[in-house]
Design a protein around this motif. Sequence first.
Motif, PDB file in Angstrom:
ATOM      1  N   MET A 231      47.662  45.747  38.094  1.00 20.06           N
ATOM      2  CA  MET A 231      48.142  44.869  39.165  1.00 20.06           C
ATOM      3  C   MET A 231      47.822  45.467  40.543  1.00 20.06           C
ATOM      4  N   ALA A 232      47.964  46.801  40.660  1.00 24.11           N
ATOM      5  CA  ALA A 232      47.629  47.461  41.919  1.00 24.11           C
ATOM      6  C   ALA A 232      46.131  47.340  42.204  1.00 24.11           C
ATOM      7  N   PHE A 233      45.323  47.513  41.158  1.00 23.40           N
ATOM      8  CA  PHE A 233      43.868  47.343  41.293  1.00 23.40           C
ATOM      9  C   PHE A 233      43.542  45.922  41.753  1.00 23.40           C
ATOM     10  N   GLN A 234      44.176  44.923  41.122  1.00 22.16           N
ATOM     11  CA  GLN A 234      43.903  43.523  41.457  1.00 22.16           C
ATOM     12  C   GLN A 234      44.295  43.218  42.894  1.00 22.16           C
ATOM     13  N   TYR A 235      45.447  43.765  43.346  1.00 23.74           N
ATOM     14  CA  TYR A 235      45.840  43.548  44.741  1.00 23.74           C
ATOM     15  C   TYR A 235      44.793  44.141  45.684  1.00 23.74           C
ATOM     16  N   GLY A 236      44.418  45.393  45.446  1.00 27.04           N
ATOM     17  CA  GLY A 236      43.441  46.045  46.319  1.00 27.04           C
ATOM     18  C   GLY A 236      42.112  45.314  46.344  1.00 27.04           C
ATOM     19  N   LYS A 237      41.676  44.851  45.178  1.00 27.86           N
ATOM     20  CA  LYS A 237      40.391  44.137  45.089  1.00 27.86           C
ATOM     21  C   LYS A 237      40.431  42.827  45.864  1.00 27.86           C
ATOM     22  N   HIS A 238      41.420  41.995  45.568  1.00 23.78           N
ATOM     23  CA  HIS A 238      41.427  40.650  46.139  1.00 23.78           C
ATOM     24  C   HIS A 238      41.843  40.647  47.611  1.00 23.78           C
ATOM     25  N   MET A 239      42.741  41.562  48.004  1.00 22.55           N
ATOM     26  CA  MET A 239      43.077  41.638  49.422  1.00 22.55           C
ATOM     27  C   MET A 239      41.858  42.042  50.249  1.00 22.55           C
ATOM     28  N   SER A 240      41.084  43.030  49.760  1.00 15.84           N
ATOM     29  CA  SER A 240      39.913  43.483  50.518  1.00 15.84           C
ATOM     30  C   SER A 240      38.802  42.431  50.509  1.00 15.84           C
ATOM     31  N   MET A 241      38.701  41.639  49.434  1.00 14.19           N
ATOM     32  CA  MET A 241      37.751  40.526  49.429  1.00 14.19           C
ATOM     33  C   MET A 241      38.138  39.493  50.481  1.00 14.19           C
ATOM     34  N   SER A 242      39.443  39.192  50.573  1.00 11.25           N
ATOM     35  CA  SER A 242      39.919  38.278  51.611  1.00 11.25           C
ATOM     36  C   SER A 242      39.632  38.831  52.999  1.00 11.25           C
ATOM     37  N   HIS A 243      39.819  40.132  53.145  1.00 10.60           N
ATOM     38  CA  HIS A 243      39.573  40.797  54.434  1.00 10.60           C
ATOM     39  C   HIS A 243      38.108  40.650  54.850  1.00 10.60           C
ATOM     40  N   LYS A 244      37.193  40.820  53.895  1.00  9.31           N
ATOM     41  CA  LYS A 244      35.767  40.689  54.193  1.00  9.31           C
ATOM     42  C   LYS A 244      35.415  39.232  54.510  1.00  9.31           C
ATOM     43  N   ALA A 302      34.234  28.919  52.340  1.00 16.65           N
ATOM     44  CA  ALA A 302      34.535  30.346  52.516  1.00 16.65           C
ATOM     45  C   ALA A 302      36.013  30.555  52.828  1.00 16.65           C
ATOM     46  N   ILE A 303      36.599  29.646  53.614  1.00 13.39           N
ATOM     47  CA  ILE A 303      38.039  29.726  53.893  1.00 13.39           C
ATOM     48  C   ILE A 303      38.828  29.551  52.593  1.00 13.39           C
ATOM     49  N   ASP A 304      38.418  28.568  51.783  1.00 17.92           N
ATOM     50  CA  ASP A 304      39.085  28.363  50.492  1.00 17.92           C
ATOM     51  C   ASP A 304      38.960  29.596  49.601  1.00 17.92           C
ATOM     52  N   LEU A 305      37.771  30.203  49.590  1.00 20.14           N
ATOM     53  CA  LEU A 305      37.548  31.394  48.774  1.00 20.14           C
ATOM     54  C   LEU A 305      38.393  32.561  49.269  1.00 20.14           C
ATOM     55  N   CYS A 306      38.477  32.690  50.591  1.00 18.95           N
ATOM     56  CA  CYS A 306      39.310  33.744  51.184  1.00 18.95           C
ATOM     57  C   CYS A 306      40.756  33.578  50.738  1.00 18.95           C
ATOM     58  N   ARG A 307      41.256  32.346  50.795  1.00 11.25           N
ATOM     59  CA  ARG A 307      42.646  32.087  50.411  1.00 11.25           C
ATOM     60  C   ARG A 307      42.850  32.230  48.913  1.00 11.25           C
ATOM     61  N   CYS A 308      41.807  31.921  48.135  1.00  9.98           N
ATOM     62  CA  CYS A 308      41.888  32.107  46.679  1.00  9.98           C
ATOM     63  C   CYS A 308      42.094  33.580  46.336  1.00  9.98           C
ATOM     64  N   HIS A 309      41.290  34.455  46.971  1.00 14.82           N
ATOM     65  CA  HIS A 309      41.468  35.895  46.736  1.00 14.82           C
ATOM     66  C   HIS A 309      42.832  36.353  47.255  1.00 14.82           C
ATOM     67  N   GLY A 310      43.250  35.776  48.380  1.00 16.12           N
ATOM     68  CA  GLY A 310      44.568  36.125  48.909  1.00 16.12           C
ATOM     69  C   GLY A 310      45.674  35.758  47.936  1.00 16.12           C
ATOM     70  N   ASN A 311      45.578  34.569  47.337  1.00 17.50           N
ATOM     71  CA  ASN A 311      46.594  34.140  46.363  1.00 17.50           C
ATOM     72  C   ASN A 311      46.603  35.033  45.125  1.00 17.50           C
ATOM     73  N   ARG A 312      45.428  35.490  44.720  1.00 21.69           N
ATOM     74  CA  ARG A 312      45.368  36.383  43.547  1.00 21.69           C
ATOM     75  C   ARG A 312      45.980  37.744  43.885  1.00 21.69           C
ATOM     76  N   ALA A 313      45.778  38.196  45.127  1.00 21.54           N
ATOM     77  CA  ALA A 313      46.419  39.449  45.555  1.00 21.54           C
ATOM     78  C   ALA A 313      47.935  39.284  45.573  1.00 21.54           C
ATOM     79  N   ALA A 315      49.654  37.162  43.783  1.00 23.93           N
ATOM     80  CA  ALA A 315      50.111  37.054  42.397  1.00 23.93           C
ATOM     81  C   ALA A 315      50.279  38.435  41.768  1.00 23.93           C
ATOM     82  N   ALA A 316      49.342  39.336  42.085  1.00 25.36           N
ATOM     83  CA  ALA A 316      49.449  40.703  41.559  1.00 25.36           C
ATOM     84  C   ALA A 316      50.698  41.391  42.096  1.00 25.36           C
TER      85      ALA A 316
END
Length: 340
Positions: A231-244, A302-313, A315-316
């Motif tokens: 879960m920590a890995f998933q948060y770090g991954k998806h939050m940083s994807m949203s950041h990019k 891209a905004i939708d994708l950013c928010r998708c990764h944010g939602n997955r972060a 969720a983690a």
Amino acid sequence: WSQVVSEAEKIVGYPTSFMSLRCLLSDELSNIAMQVRKLVGTKHPLLDTARGFVYDSRNNLQMRGLVVLLISKAAGPSTAELSFQHNMVSGIYSSQRSLAEITELIHTAFLVHRGIVNIGELKSCDGPLKDMQFGNKMAVLSGDFLLANACTSLAQLQNTKVVELISSAIGDLVQGIYYENSKSSEENCLTDDIGISRWKEQVFLSHSALLAKSCQAAMELAKHNAEIQDMAFQYGKHMSMSHKLHSDLQPFVKESSSDTMAFSLNSAPAILHQEFLGREAWLKQIRELQEAIKAGKGVTSAIDLCRCHGNRALAALQRFPPSEARDALANIVYAVTRFS
């Protein structure tokens, strides 16, 4: 964003701008800094990198270490480590604070290494060749010094799995940056016909792997189980994807009366626009690309994708108990998924 970072820093105990202070105040790095001053007046990018460490207005440089500390505090001690809670300060183990410093040192080392100039592409207007050659030597030396310090501190944690995780993250960074540089010598050159899936793979390597694996390593240091580590890995991954994605979107969503901001053809809106439009039509529009992307579906996708990764972060994060630290981690996601 600045307010979110400031509030998060209070939760973990000290400003993350002081995270690598011990290294930055060392005699060795002071000597390097004296040498770098010789570059003042030249156009070597190492100077801009150095200025960014001191005057980073967007507070992005220390974000990775801050997230590692927050995820450590949010998770708290595991049942296997309850007897060692006296080693905690502000709910964070000293080894986790060391890991946050290591993460920042690695990120900084790669930022410095990225400031190396391709001597073969220099023009006469770029300045004397000897200045650029000297700057390159200092960039290599400075980056290697920071990376060596990070590796020494990593070994001192005396945890084989953590060493393996962070070492693999360094390998991911190298692979991701090599991929970026091998595709084009200039940022806005026409690239190969890559899709968003390939873009995600490359961005994970060059931007997300270090944070994702550092978050997982922080859980390992506290002896958390595999589920919490994931879960920590998933948060770090998806939050940083949203950041990019948030960063990629700025030239297209930021309203400014001045000239349009520079953007990369490797950014998510450009690649998504190309997918919707088709390769041939994309090539015809290349001269007026920024306005075309603004009018097309790439930005909204891209905004939708950013928010998708944010939602997955987010969720983690639900796997962690409610706390100030968990709220701060959620606020970081909200900050990078807001575009109004």
